[in-house]
Design a protein around this motif. Structure first.
Motif, PDB file in Angstrom:
ATOM      1  N   THR A   1     -41.027   5.875 -30.935  1.00 18.78           N
ATOM      2  CA  THR A   1     -41.606   6.681 -29.872  1.00 18.78           C
ATOM      3  C   THR A   1     -41.697   5.798 -28.632  1.00 18.78           C
ATOM      4  O   THR A   1     -41.224   4.652 -28.639  1.00 18.78           O
ATOM      5  CB  THR A   1     -42.994   7.237 -30.263  1.00 18.78           C
ATOM      6  N   THR A   2     -42.277   6.326 -27.589  1.00 18.25           N
ATOM      7  CA  THR A   2     -42.535   5.537 -26.389  1.00 18.25           C
ATOM      8  C   THR A   2     -44.027   5.550 -26.106  1.00 18.25           C
ATOM      9  O   THR A   2     -44.772   6.378 -26.633  1.00 18.25           O
ATOM     10  CB  THR A   2     -41.786   6.103 -25.174  1.00 18.25           C
ATOM     11  N   THR A   3     -44.450   4.626 -25.280  1.00 17.28           N
ATOM     12  CA  THR A   3     -45.841   4.586 -24.864  1.00 17.28           C
ATOM     13  C   THR A   3     -45.902   4.315 -23.366  1.00 17.28           C
ATOM     14  O   THR A   3     -45.087   3.547 -22.835  1.00 17.28           O
ATOM     15  CB  THR A   3     -46.638   3.509 -25.630  1.00 17.28           C
TER      16      THR A   3
ATOM     17  N   VAL B   1     -41.942   1.883 -28.567  1.00 13.24           N
ATOM     18  CA  VAL B   1     -42.684   1.425 -29.745  1.00 13.24           C
ATOM     19  C   VAL B   1     -41.673   1.118 -30.845  1.00 13.24           C
ATOM     20  O   VAL B   1     -40.958   2.005 -31.316  1.00 13.24           O
ATOM     21  CB  VAL B   1     -43.690   2.487 -30.211  1.00 13.24           C
TER      22      VAL B   1
ATOM     23  N   ARG C   1     -53.952   3.760 -34.588  1.00 14.13           N
ATOM     24  CA  ARG C   1     -54.571   4.450 -33.460  1.00 14.13           C
ATOM     25  C   ARG C   1     -56.066   4.637 -33.721  1.00 14.13           C
ATOM     26  O   ARG C   1     -56.599   4.176 -34.714  1.00 14.13           O
ATOM     27  CB  ARG C   1     -53.859   5.786 -33.213  1.00 14.13           C
TER      28      ARG C   1
ATOM     29  N   SER D   1     -43.062   2.683 -18.798  1.00 15.31           N
ATOM     30  CA  SER D   1     -42.923   3.128 -20.178  1.00 15.31           C
ATOM     31  C   SER D   1     -42.317   2.016 -21.032  1.00 15.31           C
ATOM     32  O   SER D   1     -41.453   1.254 -20.571  1.00 15.31           O
ATOM     33  CB  SER D   1     -42.028   4.366 -20.245  1.00 15.31           C
TER      34      SER D   1
ATOM     35  N   THR E   1     -58.299   6.038 -26.708  1.00 15.51           N
ATOM     36  CA  THR E   1     -57.336   6.171 -27.783  1.00 15.51           C
ATOM     37  C   THR E   1     -57.678   7.394 -28.626  1.00 15.51           C
ATOM     38  O   THR E   1     -58.793   7.906 -28.584  1.00 15.51           O
ATOM     39  CB  THR E   1     -57.305   4.898 -28.653  1.00 15.51           C
TER      40      THR E   1
ATOM     41  N   LYS F   1     -53.969   5.544 -23.050  1.00 22.06           N
ATOM     42  CA  LYS F   1     -52.657   5.189 -23.586  1.00 22.06           C
ATOM     43  C   LYS F   1     -51.997   6.422 -24.199  1.00 22.06           C
ATOM     44  O   LYS F   1     -52.484   6.962 -25.191  1.00 22.06           O
ATOM     45  CB  LYS F   1     -52.788   4.088 -24.632  1.00 22.06           C
ATOM     46  N   THR F   2     -50.911   6.859 -23.591  1.00 18.45           N
ATOM     47  CA  THR F   2     -50.191   8.031 -24.080  1.00 18.45           C
ATOM     48  C   THR F   2     -48.991   7.603 -24.916  1.00 18.45           C
ATOM     49  O   THR F   2     -48.483   6.487 -24.787  1.00 18.45           O
ATOM     50  CB  THR F   2     -49.693   8.918 -22.931  1.00 18.45           C
ATOM     51  N   ARG F   3     -48.543   8.517 -25.787  1.00 13.08           N
ATOM     52  CA  ARG F   3     -47.335   8.306 -26.583  1.00 13.08           C
ATOM     53  C   ARG F   3     -46.371   9.461 -26.349  1.00 13.08           C
ATOM     54  O   ARG F   3     -46.786  10.606 -26.134  1.00 13.08           O
ATOM     55  CB  ARG F   3     -47.653   8.237 -28.076  1.00 13.08           C
TER      56      ARG F   3
ATOM     57  N   ASP G   1     -44.823  -3.017 -28.640  1.00  9.99           N
ATOM     58  CA  ASP G   1     -44.487  -2.186 -27.478  1.00  9.99           C
ATOM     59  C   ASP G   1     -43.507  -3.005 -26.651  1.00  9.99           C
ATOM     60  O   ASP G   1     -43.878  -4.028 -26.069  1.00  9.99           O
ATOM     61  CB  ASP G   1     -45.731  -1.852 -26.657  1.00  9.99           C
TER      62      ASP G   1
END
Length: 275
Positions: A265-267, A116, A21, A113, A54, A89-91, A247
């Protein structure tokens, strides 16, 4: 004796947050600046530029302080007429939990969505049987890769059922900017490209990304995507890469899970577009 109580997923997520990141995500950016916890980059192209936001975390910002940060970021890109859009870009594990609602209130639109996926590259570097006649080939390491890049871009359009006008230009730009760290791979049969994918080594980290994986509809379910991923994993291991990341969509995630990668996780990208 201290006991490591972190799960494998949490250990991978810690490596992801610390290595993939912030500045690492701005590799190839023509310029960037900082605002609090944010890194705000701009990627220029011939037609228009795009922005990318980011951060490792938001440092506990919430309430009006967070509202002000988002507003300043929108104003930052809006003030540059060359920028057509930017991505925040969110997580899924980031705080605050209502960040998505706050971004949407400032005019940013969420996209799909993705999951990751992370894991040891060696887990994927295996032999995978291919349908008769299908061959795998790396195409960037030849004197003139352009003809094959054109064919790969066309196959990617078919795989994702969408025409990407700058597909070939994007391939060439990525290759030019990352000649020593990017690889393009294809699967083909009798001269027809049926699947594509690239490997992107992340300089200064233990990671490489597997991106752009897509197989045309009539060739799905035959192990081609998994085989193409395995070949990229073998190349990554030869380069000294420890981890792979991706992703993943709902289609590629199960394949990577069966290969040994873990969902950590997700993004979800939030996009601002100039009106």
């Amino acid at each position: 004796m201290l006991i490591d109580r972190l799960t494998p997923e949490n250990r991978l997520l810690e490596a992801y947050d610390s290595q993939l990141r912030e500045e690492t995500e701005l590799t190839g950016a023509t310029r960037y600046d900082r605002d609090g916890p944010l890194w705000r980059g701009t990627f220029e192209s011939r037609e228009s530029s795009r922005g990318f936001v980011t951060y490792r975390d938001l440092g506990g910002l919430e309430g009006q302080a967070l509202e002000n940060l988002i507003a300043r970021t929108v104003a930052h890109y809006a003030a540059d007429p060359s920028v057509a859009s930017f991505e925040w870009k969110t997580r899924g594990h980031d705080l605050p939990t209502n960040l998505a609602e706050r971004l949407a209130a400032h005019g940013l639109v969420p996209e799909e969505s993705e999951t990751v996926m992370l894991g040891e590259a060696a887990l994927l570097a295996v032999e995978v049987p291919l349908p008769a006649g299908v061959q795998l080939r790396r195409i960037d390491n030849q004197p003139d890769p352009l003809p094959d890049l054109v064919r790969a871009a066309a196959a990617q359009d078919r795989a994702f059922s969408i025409k990407i006008p700058s597909g070939v230009e994007d391939f060439v730009r990525r290759l030019k900017n990352g000649r020593d760290s990017i690889e393009y791979w294809i699967a083909e049969i009798q001269g027809e490209v049926v699947s594509t994918g690239r490997l992107e080594v992340v300089p200064g980290t233990e990671f490489a990304g597997v991106w752009g994986g897509g197989t045309v509809a009539e060739w799905r379910g035959k192990g081609i995507y998994r085989a193409l991923t395995a070949e990229r994993a073998k190349s990554a291991v030869q380069r000294g890469v420890r981890f792979l990341h991706s992703d993943s969509t709902e289609y590629s995630r199960p394949i990577l899970q069966r290969s040994g990668l873990l969902a950590v996780t997700t993004t979800m990208p939030f996009i601002w577009t100039r009106q």
